[in-house]
Design a protein around this motif. Sequence first.
Motif, mmCIF file in Angstrom:
data_model
loop_
_atom_site.group_PDB
_atom_site.id
_atom_site.type_symbol
_atom_site.label_atom_id
_atom_site.label_comp_id
_atom_site.label_asym_id
_atom_site.label_seq_id
_atom_site.Cartn_x
_atom_site.Cartn_y
_atom_site.Cartn_z
ATOM 1 N N UNK A 291 -87.803 -35.978 28.831
ATOM 2 C CA UNK A 291 -86.329 -36.409 27.790
ATOM 3 C C UNK A 291 -87.107 -37.069 26.548
ATOM 4 N N UNK A 292 -88.405 -37.645 26.556
ATOM 5 C CA UNK A 292 -88.830 -38.020 25.373
ATOM 6 C C UNK A 292 -89.396 -37.496 24.282
ATOM 7 N N UNK A 293 -89.952 -36.655 24.638
ATOM 8 C CA UNK A 293 -90.105 -35.240 23.899
ATOM 9 C C UNK A 293 -89.364 -34.796 23.464
ATOM 10 N N UNK A 294 -87.891 -34.715 24.124
ATOM 11 C CA UNK A 294 -87.293 -33.807 23.502
ATOM 12 C C UNK A 294 -86.159 -34.728 22.279
ATOM 13 N N UNK A 295 -86.193 -35.596 22.584
ATOM 14 C CA UNK A 295 -86.089 -36.888 21.415
ATOM 15 C C UNK A 295 -86.785 -36.808 20.308
ATOM 16 N N UNK A 296 -88.304 -37.561 20.515
ATOM 17 C CA UNK A 296 -89.190 -37.027 19.525
ATOM 18 C C UNK A 296 -89.315 -36.320 18.672
ATOM 19 N N UNK A 297 -89.222 -34.962 19.712
ATOM 20 C CA UNK A 297 -89.292 -33.885 17.863
ATOM 21 C C UNK A 297 -88.025 -33.324 17.590
ATOM 22 N N UNK A 298 -87.089 -34.213 18.135
ATOM 23 C CA UNK A 298 -85.530 -33.529 17.376
ATOM 24 C C UNK A 298 -85.245 -32.557 18.106
ATOM 25 N N UNK A 299 -84.194 -32.000 17.657
ATOM 26 C CA UNK A 299 -82.537 -31.237 18.445
ATOM 27 C C UNK A 299 -82.966 -30.138 17.648
ATOM 28 N N UNK A 300 -83.248 -29.521 16.570
ATOM 29 C CA UNK A 300 -83.705 -27.760 16.068
ATOM 30 C C UNK A 300 -85.082 -27.313 15.999
ATOM 31 N N UNK A 301 -85.403 -27.883 17.283
ATOM 32 C CA UNK A 301 -87.516 -27.756 17.533
ATOM 33 C C UNK A 301 -87.149 -26.237 18.567
ATOM 34 N N UNK A 302 -87.469 -25.410 19.143
ATOM 35 C CA UNK A 302 -88.269 -24.577 20.048
ATOM 36 C C UNK A 302 -88.429 -25.368 21.044
ATOM 37 N N UNK A 303 -89.179 -26.807 21.104
ATOM 38 C CA UNK A 303 -90.351 -27.408 21.242
ATOM 39 C C UNK A 303 -88.754 -27.888 22.412
ATOM 40 N N UNK A 304 -88.038 -28.940 21.696
ATOM 41 C CA UNK A 304 -87.395 -28.925 22.339
ATOM 42 C C UNK A 304 -85.846 -28.828 23.179
ATOM 43 N N UNK A 305 -85.618 -27.646 22.576
ATOM 44 C CA UNK A 305 -84.808 -26.672 23.299
ATOM 45 C C UNK A 305 -85.305 -26.739 24.754
ATOM 46 N N UNK A 306 -86.486 -26.012 25.405
ATOM 47 C CA UNK A 306 -87.542 -25.796 26.098
ATOM 48 C C UNK A 306 -87.400 -27.006 26.447
ATOM 49 N N UNK A 307 -87.830 -27.990 26.271
ATOM 50 C CA UNK A 307 -87.901 -29.428 27.081
ATOM 51 C C UNK A 307 -85.543 -29.779 27.719
ATOM 52 N N UNK A 308 -85.565 -29.493 27.065
ATOM 53 C CA UNK A 308 -84.010 -29.871 27.121
ATOM 54 C C UNK A 308 -83.636 -28.673 28.645
ATOM 55 N N UNK A 309 -83.932 -27.396 28.694
ATOM 56 C CA UNK A 309 -83.558 -26.779 30.105
ATOM 57 C C UNK A 309 -85.017 -27.110 31.035
ATOM 58 N N UNK A 310 -86.163 -27.643 30.750
ATOM 59 C CA UNK A 310 -86.899 -27.714 31.980
ATOM 60 C C UNK A 310 -85.957 -28.794 32.379
ATOM 61 N N UNK A 311 -85.732 -29.844 31.720
ATOM 62 C CA UNK A 311 -85.185 -30.735 32.767
ATOM 63 C C UNK A 311 -83.838 -30.478 33.175
ATOM 64 N N UNK A 312 -82.924 -29.761 32.673
ATOM 65 C CA UNK A 312 -81.785 -29.126 33.981
ATOM 66 C C UNK A 312 -82.288 -28.088 34.397
ATOM 67 N N UNK A 313 -83.694 -27.686 34.920
ATOM 68 C CA UNK A 313 -83.679 -26.461 35.949
ATOM 69 C C UNK A 313 -84.440 -27.449 37.270
#
Length: 934
Positions: free
Chosen positions: A900-922
Amino acid sequence: MTRLDEFTARLAFRLDEFQHRACTALEGGHGVLVCAPTGAGKTIVGEFAVHLALTGGTKCFYTTPIKALSNQKYADLAAVHGATSVGLLTGDNSINPDAPVVVMTTEVLRNMIYANSRALGGLTHVVMDEVHFLADRFRGAVWEEVILHLDPEVRVVSLSATVSNAEEFGDWIQTVRGDTTVIVDEHRPVPLSQHMLVGSRMFDLFDPAAPPGPAGPRRAEVNPELKRYIRNRILLNDGRDDRRRGRDGQAGRGAGRGGTRPPSRPDLVARLDREGLLPAIGFIFSRAGCDGALKQCLRSGLSLLGPEEMDAVDEVVDRHIADLSPADEDILGVAEWRAGLRRGFAAHHAGLLPTFRHAVEELFTHGLVKMVFATETLALGINMPARTVVLERLVKYNGEAHVDLTPGEYTQLTGRAGRRGIDVEGHAVVVWTPEAVPEQVAGLAGARTFPLRSSFQPEYNMAVNLIGRLGLDGSRELLNRSFAQFQADRSVVGQARKVDEARRRLRKLDVDLAGAAENRGLEPGGPVGDDATDDEPYAGFLGYVQLREDIRRRERDLKSERRAADNRSTLADLAALKRGHVIGLHGGRHRGLAVVLEAAAQSADPKPLVLSEDAWCGRVGARDFVNPPEVLGNMRLPKQVDRRTGRGRRDLASALRSTGIEAPRGRSKKRAAAADDRELARLRRALRAHPAHRLDGNDELFRLAERRNRVVREIVSAERVIGERTSTLGVMFSHIVGVLEELGYLEVRSTKSGESRAEVTAAGQLLSRIYSESDLLVTECIRGGVWDGLAPHELAAVVAAMVFETRRESFAGADAMPGNAALRNALARTVEIWRDVTVVEARHRIAPTREPDTGFSVAVSLWASGRSLTESLAAAGERGQLLSPGDFVRWNRMVVDLLEQIRLGVGADTRLADSARAAVSSIRRGVVAAELGA
């Protein structure tokens, strides 16, 4: 009617005097620090702060050190004020965060302050429960950061266990927060009786006939009946061992413990039940020990509950496991866990699933669990008071070594005994073993307090946040206001006093020295004053005296070096001695020949077992030898040597004397002094050539000069101590700034006036949002694009390597690269970056960032891929981790937190944020989702 009157009107009890004083000060607009024993009712002051905020239309944040305590406090406050008025923020759980009262972990509040969160608007009160966590070496800095950063208008309510330096802590809070009332109360509302259980007999620890000591009910004298019983028990057991040796020829395995074994756990529980001492908490300082104690009780057939109570247990258990699937129930051992609860037993430790721990806490509070075997984590603020606390050992493993309990730890653990409003008194029971000396227990029980020591030190994330808010100078100023610096400054007050006194003596000695020199007809210049100055007119003479002292010091150093070399040689020779070697003894009470019966077991302090020619048998070490031992010959020894009986020792001594080996006469000659030492020779030549060498060496002038030099050394030493103690934080901060500047997180430049200015770069802004032990490494990996393109389960695996830390010796380390090619490549590149970071850290004299640990990576990757709990735990076991379900959930929580820190830190419109969000969900599924949503 005052707001305190409104508050107390709804209470079912009257406030104690210390509670009333603290609430009165709080209503008067003061901050408060309340130090009182566990169970004394400190939290009522925090609850009054909540009342003040709600009635005044403002906000109150209630902070705790652990999520479990936050969850518990949230439930308590919501039950009183309603769910709409109370919220919860614990990093992985958010309930009604905009409420006027929010319960949170202290880290959450620290992060809100650094982010300048809008939620801080309207905040008037902050309760810091268990503020003595400030001493925690891993997390303690967070408490100081919050206290230092909060708006000056916010009233801080600090609640602490009793500490011996409460006034010092209060002085610091007053210094940094303004008007703060310090209230210390050492009275326990429920008296505590101390006992020792020896075998099946229970004794008072303190002499009931002795007059009360200064601490009230605590008594200074150990119960003489207890000491007498233990002494007789040991003597009786030794007699049994002697008879056993007589039959068997030697002591059997485990001899010396047959009559000194502690009672079994079922016998202990049954004894407590008969004495009316349940419910009880038995503190055992290992998870395996807690689980083992529970299994012993289950095997015994002992049951503490009736049929109706069993039905009530089933109802609570069914509610807590409602979200678990049948498959999860099987692997989690729900059936066995339930069986223990239905008989009144439970274990409580961090390895258990949190929902299991919550169920145990609820059942224990309602009297449906009578005996809990727990690790010391239960003592950290969880509201589970008992009638009795049992300690089986007074030693625990601190992560590095087995160490004795401190008085503070003993007080914290036994503080759980005695339920306010239920028990007339609480009971602390220490189970006697030969290692548990009654006087030691009395010392722990009699030491009522422990000192609070700051663990504050700057780190990377803290540094960029401080500099971003305050600049370089402001950051250093804040470090100077920390409790750590406050304590350091206080500790040098005595040293500064010594310096002032020494300088006064120095001035007087200079006057006396000038007078003595004039009496001898010496001039400031001339043959003994060639180096004269206005400040030291006899500098040449003082230089001569310094030469004399340098010679003495060099001679002492050479002697010390010679002694150390002799000692090293002695240790090496002792370690090399073999069975049958004959040596000579010259020191101590025993002289002459000795034969080695057993070689030394330890190389660090070797002590071989020897028998001397006068039939003495014992171990000898370096202290027993003036010179290194010399092997004089060899003696053939039988396979079985009788050294335990007098006859056997006499026969061996006779055989030793008949070998014909002669002991050397007198002591060996010591190694000659280093007469050819060049430095010593140079100093002696300079002394003989000095013009003052012709003066009488016993003259008063010399004595005054030597005294003067001693005072100068005192001053230099004290000033060095002051400098070391007062500059540690500043030096460390400068080193951290150096690392951050070199890696591009800060831009530091000098102004025209010569001052240094620092600006936080875009990379530094990212680092400021990563709150992890490996914050710098995580940010470097993000900057380097190392984790871009990873699938969600792969990202979870690599993030796990940042947070996981192996409990066992089977460290996965940097060389274990699990998973598919993409994951292995990402882990390998992560390790390369880690090595590069540690090189920079070493250059700036910073302790290296912890190495990535892949021990949990496969397990979290499988779990995030949708595999079962059984498969995921098995994967961890295959890598040597043997994770418990509770550990599995806890590490998943930490992975989610960092994702979650990585997702919020890198910004919403990045592939890394999308991957982090999906990882949290999984990851948030099954048993993990149940716990994260709890």
